[in-house]
Design an enzyme around this catalytic site. Structure first.
Site, PDB file in Angstrom:
ATOM      1  N   ASP A   1       0.839  -1.200   0.000  1.00  0.00           N
ATOM      2  CA  ASP A   1       0.000   0.000   0.000  1.00  0.00           C
ATOM      3  C   ASP A   1       0.869   1.244   0.000  1.00  0.00           C
ATOM      4  OD1 ASP A   1      -2.565   1.544   0.487  1.00  0.00           O
ATOM      5  OD2 ASP A   1      -1.353   2.160   2.213  1.00  0.00           O
TER       6      ASP A   1
ATOM      7  N   TYR B   1       3.014  10.055   0.655  1.00  0.00           N
ATOM      8  CA  TYR B   1       4.142   9.475   1.390  1.00  0.00           C
ATOM      9  C   TYR B   1       5.468   9.900   0.759  1.00  0.00           C
ATOM     10  CZ  TYR B   1       0.392   6.444   3.160  1.00  0.00           C
ATOM     11  OH  TYR B   1      -0.771   5.954   3.699  1.00  0.00           O
TER      12      TYR B   1
ATOM     13  N   LYS C   1      -3.588   5.884  -3.448  1.00  0.00           N
ATOM     14  CA  LYS C   1      -4.665   6.746  -2.962  1.00  0.00           C
ATOM     15  C   LYS C   1      -4.812   7.992  -3.833  1.00  0.00           C
ATOM     16  CE  LYS C   1      -3.731   4.975   1.652  1.00  0.00           C
ATOM     17  NZ  LYS C   1      -2.379   4.428   1.436  1.00  0.00           N
TER      18      LYS C   1
END
Length: 342
Positions: free
Chosen positions: A56, A61, A87
């Site tokens: 994930d 990030y 995401k």
């Protein structure tokens, strides 16, 4: 090494097979400290060798760094051998150094400024950018990221972003990508179960990556959200099973809970849980990892891991033997909800 797997197929499109332990790549984005490309790759290699097949990530990030670090790692892996999620909801824009987002949280990362964008165009652009950074031909799961109070500062702003997501047709974009078969499943990567429930009631979601809200310390999601997921066949991935570390380190001075220094009440509760674990010859970190998986809606747990040693510890937790009497004892002492599936 073969890890236990769980197959999920809510809408009859073949579904996805998750290893019970997933790899959360926020630490690969130099979260709280910088690590080298070599350290990041060694951690990913240790996960793969340990059998992990669910990865994930998110544009947030490391301002894109975690996705670019996954690129060379995944390049030579058979695409059918792993599950990949990323995401939407933020776009990373190039900016001057003084305007970079996440200073003090993300270290030695690209000069990017995050811009929230939950509209149709924002979602489509985010997906396109993620494909470019990851270098893959398929992303399995798209989560709408951080529609929660924790991220936006107030319920009013959270509600406004949720309305932007639905009214601005970001939700429609995700549905379209799923309907076209470009994405296997859609969901939300959220810090609060209440927001997940709002999304589940308003839309047709497959999975939720819920961070830190169904753990040894917190089970309020059993009130209404998790029963709703069971009824609708919605899968749950628990992120942050150690509640920012305290369930892994124990109630030591400076221990963190929910991204903040732990209160004395939390410290006392963790000490009590750890004492019961010790009575049963179980490491608390092992119990903390495995507890969410006892709930039937769960498909995986995604702990953080910034180095090979942490990855190894997570793999040990996934393989540990937990006696059923431990859960009974925690319930009997009022340290776990009676209705928590065990």
């Amino acid at each position: 090494m073969a890890l236990k797997t769980r197959h999920w197929d809510r809408i009859g499109n073949g579904g996805l097979t998750f290893t019970e332990i997933g790899f959360g790549t926020a630490p690969l984005g130099n979260l709280y400290k910088a690590i080298s490309d070599e350290e990041a790759r060694a951690t990913l290699d240790a996960a793969w060798e340990g059998g992990v097949r669910y990865y994930d990530t998110a544009p947030l990030y490391g301002m894109g760094l975690s996705e670019t670090r996954l690129n060379p790692f995944l390049r030579d892996k058979p695409r059918e051998d792993y599950v990949l999620s990323t995401k939407v909801g933020r776009l990373m824009q190039h900016c001057a150094p003084e305007h970079r987002s996440g200073v003090g949280k993300w270290f030695e990362v690209p000069q990017r400024r995050e811009q929230y964008d939950y509209t149709y165009d924002g979602v489509m652009r985010s997906v396109e950018h993620s494909f470019s950074r990851l270098g893959v031909d398929r992303i399995d799961i798209l989560y709408v990221h951080d529609l929660c109070i924790f991220s936006h500062g107030s319920k009013e702003v959270s509600d406004m972003r949720i309305e932007e997501f639905f009214g601005g047709r970001g939700y429609d974009a995700m549905i379209s990508l799923r309907d076209q078969g470009m994405i296997q499943a859609i969901g939300g990567g959220i810090n609060e179960w209440e927001v997940c429930q709002t999304l589940a009631e308003r839309g047709d979601f497959d999975l939720f990556l819920l961070a830190g809200r169904y753990t040894l310390l917190e089970q309020k999601a059993l009130d209404s959200f998790l029963p709703l997921c069971e009824a609708r066949g919605i899968g749950i991935v628990t992120g942050g099973p150690y509640n920012s570390g305290i369930l892994a380190t124990g109630a030591k001075p400076g221990a963190y809970y929910n991204y903040e220094p732990a209160s004395q009440d939390i410290m006392d509760r963790v000490n009590a849980i750890e004492a019961v674990c010790t009575d049963h010859g179980v490491r608390m970190v092992d119990a903390a990892f495995q507890f969410p998986l006892l709930h039937p809606a769960h498909v995986a747990v995604v702990p953080g891991g910034q180095g090979v040693s942490e990855m190894t510890a997570n793999l040990q937790a996934a393989a540990a033997d937990i006696p059923g009497a431990l859960w009974d004892d925690l319930k009997a002492r009022g340290l776990m909800r009676e209705d928590a599936p065990t």
